[in-house]
Design a protein around this motif. Structure first.
Motif, PDB file in Angstrom:
ATOM      1  N   MET A 353      36.148  42.021  41.231  1.00  0.00           N
ATOM      2  CA  MET A 353      35.062  42.337  40.291  1.00  0.00           C
ATOM      3  C   MET A 353      35.194  41.959  38.812  1.00  0.00           C
ATOM      4  O   MET A 353      34.587  41.566  37.823  1.00  0.00           O
ATOM      5  N   LEU A 354      36.715  41.981  38.528  1.00  0.00           N
ATOM      6  CA  LEU A 354      37.070  40.872  37.261  1.00  0.00           C
ATOM      7  C   LEU A 354      36.666  39.534  37.326  1.00  0.00           C
ATOM      8  O   LEU A 354      36.213  39.028  36.407  1.00  0.00           O
ATOM      9  N   ASN A 355      37.119  39.140  38.465  1.00  0.00           N
ATOM     10  CA  ASN A 355      36.714  37.593  38.650  1.00  0.00           C
ATOM     11  C   ASN A 355      35.341  37.354  38.486  1.00  0.00           C
ATOM     12  O   ASN A 355      34.991  36.255  37.861  1.00  0.00           O
ATOM     13  N   ASP A 356      34.453  38.076  39.006  1.00  0.00           N
ATOM     14  CA  ASP A 356      33.033  37.829  39.067  1.00  0.00           C
ATOM     15  C   ASP A 356      32.178  38.293  37.996  1.00  0.00           C
ATOM     16  O   ASP A 356      30.938  38.471  38.044  1.00  0.00           O
ATOM     17  N   GLY A 357      32.827  39.082  37.031  1.00  0.00           N
ATOM     18  CA  GLY A 357      32.063  39.518  35.821  1.00  0.00           C
ATOM     19  C   GLY A 357      31.320  40.968  35.903  1.00  0.00           C
ATOM     20  O   GLY A 357      30.398  41.217  35.314  1.00  0.00           O
ATOM     21  N   PHE A 358      31.783  41.809  36.814  1.00  0.00           N
ATOM     22  CA  PHE A 358      31.378  43.065  37.161  1.00  0.00           C
ATOM     23  C   PHE A 358      31.935  44.252  36.209  1.00  0.00           C
ATOM     24  O   PHE A 358      31.209  45.234  35.861  1.00  0.00           O
ATOM     25  N   ILE A 359      33.129  43.912  35.757  1.00  0.00           N
ATOM     26  CA  ILE A 359      33.948  45.046  35.021  1.00  0.00           C
ATOM     27  C   ILE A 359      34.857  44.442  34.063  1.00  0.00           C
ATOM     28  O   ILE A 359      35.110  43.010  34.329  1.00  0.00           O
ATOM     29  N   LEU A 360      35.493  45.028  33.267  1.00  0.00           N
ATOM     30  CA  LEU A 360      36.618  44.494  32.265  1.00  0.00           C
ATOM     31  C   LEU A 360      37.812  45.498  32.896  1.00  0.00           C
ATOM     32  O   LEU A 360      37.556  46.540  33.507  1.00  0.00           O
ATOM     33  N   PRO A 361      38.819  45.255  32.551  1.00  0.00           N
ATOM     34  CA  PRO A 361      40.040  45.805  33.011  1.00  0.00           C
ATOM     35  C   PRO A 361      39.928  47.339  32.458  1.00  0.00           C
ATOM     36  O   PRO A 361      40.305  48.252  33.764  1.00  0.00           O
ATOM     37  N   HIS A 362      39.465  48.080  31.492  1.00  0.00           N
ATOM     38  CA  HIS A 362      39.338  49.393  31.251  1.00  0.00           C
ATOM     39  C   HIS A 362      37.842  50.065  31.226  1.00  0.00           C
ATOM     40  O   HIS A 362      37.724  50.919  30.903  1.00  0.00           O
ATOM     41  N   THR A 363      36.925  49.144  31.894  1.00  0.00           N
ATOM     42  CA  THR A 363      35.480  49.744  32.209  1.00  0.00           C
ATOM     43  C   THR A 363      35.328  51.223  32.687  1.00  0.00           C
ATOM     44  O   THR A 363      36.071  51.440  33.946  1.00  0.00           O
TER      45      THR A 363
END
Length: 791
Positions: A353-363
């Motif tokens: 999800m980080l790689n594909d732009g769905f979330i940030l580390p602390h979302t």
């Protein structure tokens, strides 16, 4: 007398036939007997071996023969071995004279080369066979070097009982490698092929000692050893009962048996990549824990250690090997077995999800009671946080946030990603697993799981090596056979997971289930930095722990090979202690270097972990994966309108716009807020509306359970009476009243905590909630009939 042309043709033809016979009489493979499968450690020491198919202990031909054995066997059998061409006519003549004088066979006169031919042919000893052996011995000398011939002899000579060859004899009689034997031990073995029946427990002891001592005296005469060495060697005991061979890598040995053709290896012997010292110590650790766990009927445990730098297997213990008790099923190689992975795939979803732009580390991720198409995941502690940062959800291994993340990412996409990363046990279509894929609803092997994490480690390790590019070979499985040649790197611009996403995932994993809540700090205290994850499968059938450093990947599994679940069989308690004991064996290196050129600096909303929006009052700059720029802006900070004292919310119906105070406020949806405020005392509820204002905000209520369209089942109580379901709702305003209606009939009123136990009949129902301000929430749910539930 002149020869006719015809005679010339006949004689030439005979010569040609004899020449062809001489050239082709020797078979391509001199010995066709099956050999034992042998696995050596990376240092060449024996780890495990199995008996050959014909019931003989027969190792493949070794690369070299110990000098002591060469000296002993040449002195005993063939003094002029290096000076003849297969047949020693001097020895042959001497033997004939001795046999005629004794009127019987007392000496054979065969050279070592002739004995190699005899061992390969296994024919009756007749004059014609002797002549044929002599001719084939000549031929053998043309094809093989002297060292190769003595190697063939050493590998195929009989050493008594079912022991064939020097190496197997050394291990069976002395429990050591042939290279480490003394002169006395080697002399004992050298006389055995001449009289293999001498080795028999309790019998022929005097004859064996005499033969050995005579050979030692001969070695002195030939100046191979001095008299003192011979005298000391004569004091050494001779072997009695054969010893068992080492069984320190039995499961890797069996794996090699099944994969030899795939590996394109002709020999039945391999020099493995296993570190002998680490292999033995890991085996000891597993035995120690296995003895403890068996008190709870947990019978099996396995561990796999990979060298992430070289891509090699360092230790392979497929199970605690206990062949004396077949009920324990210790023969099953759990490294190859397909088992439920529990939570061990969660870091892969987080990285994806980080790689594909769905979330940030602390979302922030929702953590509230959830029901999706009849599926209701539960956290291990059965509690809810309302909302939790994605990295914290991973570190605490919370199930509901993981399901919410997979629902957002789509299980079909994650299924495809797992296959690309090397999880080869997903044999069903994605729909078969659904959202349960993230909670252990599929099967994996330790081998695939460890190799997937190793691929991530190698990708990050090679960030500088490949100048920010990627090598797909980093995800190739580890090798367990020692290799000398490694292919060239074929680097690419893209990979399954980018450097920054992997780096962020390992940072989150470094805090996974860290001691504190579990009270296991002393057990896991270590100066070594480890990114790790535990897992527990449904029904307490599998306990997992996988950990990584820049240098090593360690994977541990604990459970029962037959799939029986046991109370207390959880990853943090059963597998994690083993993991850290293994890491203590391994060298402690530096931590991962951050991939600075692959990280983007963007403003993050401190409270929500989302990309900062225009209403975020407290934004901080963080280095995040590059796809983080594609993520949504913070949806939880909204502008609210307060009176001039900033005490009450107002609208333009009760306060002039010029008198209003406008302020950004962190507002979670009602259901998330209901649980979030309990665990976050700094969370500020929205101020109440000023008296006389007519709020039109909507969305002040949310039904937590059941969700709209859900199907529920009402079980029977222990006394046989029909049970109840607990309806649960959240309201934005503390102290508000909610009036409950089922199928338009009033049921009850709740204040503050809005929970209601009811027992509606089977069928579809309409649930209507009305607060004291007239806000309405209408949803439907279905109560299943017990007969349909059984079906």
């Amino acid at each position: 007398m002149n020869r006719t042309p015809k005679a010339f043709l006949i004689s030439d033809g005979i010569c040609l036939l004899l020449l062809l016979f001489f050239l082709f009489a020797l078979p391509k493979n001199l010995f066709k007997s099956p050999t034992s499968f042998v696995v050596e450690a990376s240092n060449g020491n024996l780890l495990s071996a199995s008996i050959a198919k014909d019931g003989q202990w027969r190792f493949p031909v070794a690369d070299s023969v110990p000098v002591k054995f060469k000296s002993c066997i040449i002195a005993f059998e063939d003094k002029r071995f290096y000076h003849h061409f297969g047949v020693d006519f001097l020895a042959m003549g001497r033997a004939m004279r001795q046999n005629l004088k004794a009127k019987g066979v007392v000496s054979g006169g065969s050279t070592l080369t002739m004995q190699v031919i005899r061992l390969s042919r296994k024919q009756d000893r007749t004059i014609w066979q002797k002549l044929l052996e002599m001719m084939l011995a000549f031929r053998l000398e043309f094809k093989y070097s002297k060292e190769e011939i003595i190697g063939l002899y050493a590998a195929n000579a009989p050493f008594g009982s079912n022991v064939v060859g020097l190496e197997s004899a050394s291990w069976r009689y002395y429990g050591r490698d042939a290279k480490s034997l003394s002169w006395g031990e080697m002399a004992t073995l050298a006389v055995l092929p001449n009289s293999p029946s001498l080795v028999h427990p309790g019998k022929n002891l005097a004859k064996l000692i005499k033969k050995r001592n005579d050979l030692l005296d001969k070695l002195v005469k030939l100046k191979y050893i001095d008299q003192t060495t011979a005298n000391l060697s004569k004091l050494e005991p001779v072997p009695g009962k054969p010893l068992p061979l080492p069984q320190n890598a039995q499961h890797l040995l069996n794996r090699f048996k099944t994969e030899r053709n795939l590996l394109n290896i002709n020999s039945t012997r391999i020099t493995s990549t296993l570190n002998e010292n680490i292999q033995l110590k890991v085996s000891y650790i597993l035995k120690r824990y296995n003895n403890r766990y068996r008190a709870n009927d947990i019978n099996n445990i396995s561990a796999l250690v990979l060298d992430a730098r070289s891509g090699e297997v360092v230790s392979y213990v497929g199970n605690v090997y206990q062949p004396d008790d077949p009920l324990l099923q210790s023969h099953v190689d759990m490294i190859k077995a397909s088992r439920s992975p529990g939570s061990t795939l969660k870091p892969l979803l987080y990285a994806s999800m980080l790689n594909d732009g769905f979330i940030l580390p602390h979302t922030l991720i929702p953590d509230i009671p959830t029901q999706i198409a009849g599926y209701s995941p539960q956290n291990y502690d059965l509690g809810y946080d309302g909302a939790i940062a994605a990295d914290k959800a991973l570190s605490r291994s919370l199930n509901i946030p993981a399901v919410k993340m997979l629902q957002q990412y789509k299980y079909e996409r994650f299924y495809d990603k797992l296959k690309k990363l090397g999880i080869g046990t997903l044999n069903q279509p994605a729909d078969h697993y659904g959202l349960s894929l993230i909670l252990g609803g599929s099967e994996v092997t330790m081998w695939d799981l460890a190799n997937t994490y190793m691929g991530m480690v190698r990708t990050l390790n090679h960030y500088n090596t490949y100048k920010g590019l990627y090598n797909p070979a980093d995800y190739h499985p580890a090798v367990y056979v020692k290799q000398t040649h490694k292919g060239e790197a074929d680097v690419q611009r893209n990979s399954f997971l980018d450097h920054a996403s992997i780096w962020s995932t390992f940072n989150a994993m470094e805090e996974v289930m860290r001691p504190g809540d579990e009270g296991l700090w002393e057990q896991f205290s270590s100066s070594q930095r480890v990114a790790w994850k535990t897992g527990t499968s449904f029904g307490f059938r599998d306990a997992w722990a996988v950990g990584v450093t820049p240098d090593y990947v360690v994977c541990v599994w604990v459970g029962n090979a037959d799939g029986e679940g046991r109370p207390g069989l959880v990853g943090i308690e059963a597998a994690a202690p083993v993991l850290f004991d293994i890491f203590r064996l391994l060298p402690n290196g530096k931590w991962f270097e951050p991939p600075v050129t692959k990280l983007k600096k963007i403003k993050i909303c401190k409270q929500s972990g989302y990309k900062a929006g225009e209403n975020c009052p407290d934004a901080v700059e963080e280095m995040v994966p590059p796809a983080g720029e594609k993520t949504a802006s913070c949806p939880f900070h909204k502008i609210i309108h307060l009176d001039r004292t900033a005490t009450y919310r107002v609208t333009d119906q009760c306060e002039s716009v010029t008198s209003m105070t406008h302020k950004s406020w962190f507002i979670l949806p009602p259901a998330m807020e209901y649980y979030y405020k309990i665990k976050n005392s700094d969370y500020k509820l929205l101020p109440p509306f000023m008296a006389g204002c007519d709020p039109t905000s909507g969305n002040v209520m949310e039904l937590i359970y059941p969700k709209n369209g859900a199907s529920v089942y009402i079980p029977l109580e222990l006394d046989g009476s029909r049970g109840k379901i607990v309806l649960n709702a959240a309201h934005r305003n503390a102290g508000s009243k909610i009036y409950w209606h089922i199928d338009n009939e009033y049921v009850a009123t709740t204040t503050n905590y809005h929970q209601l136990a009811v027992s509606p009949p089977a069928g579809k129902h309409t649930l209507t909630l009305v607060d004291e301000n007239g806000e309405r929430l209408v949803q439907v749910f279905t109560v299943l009939d017990k007969d349909k539930k059984k079906k």
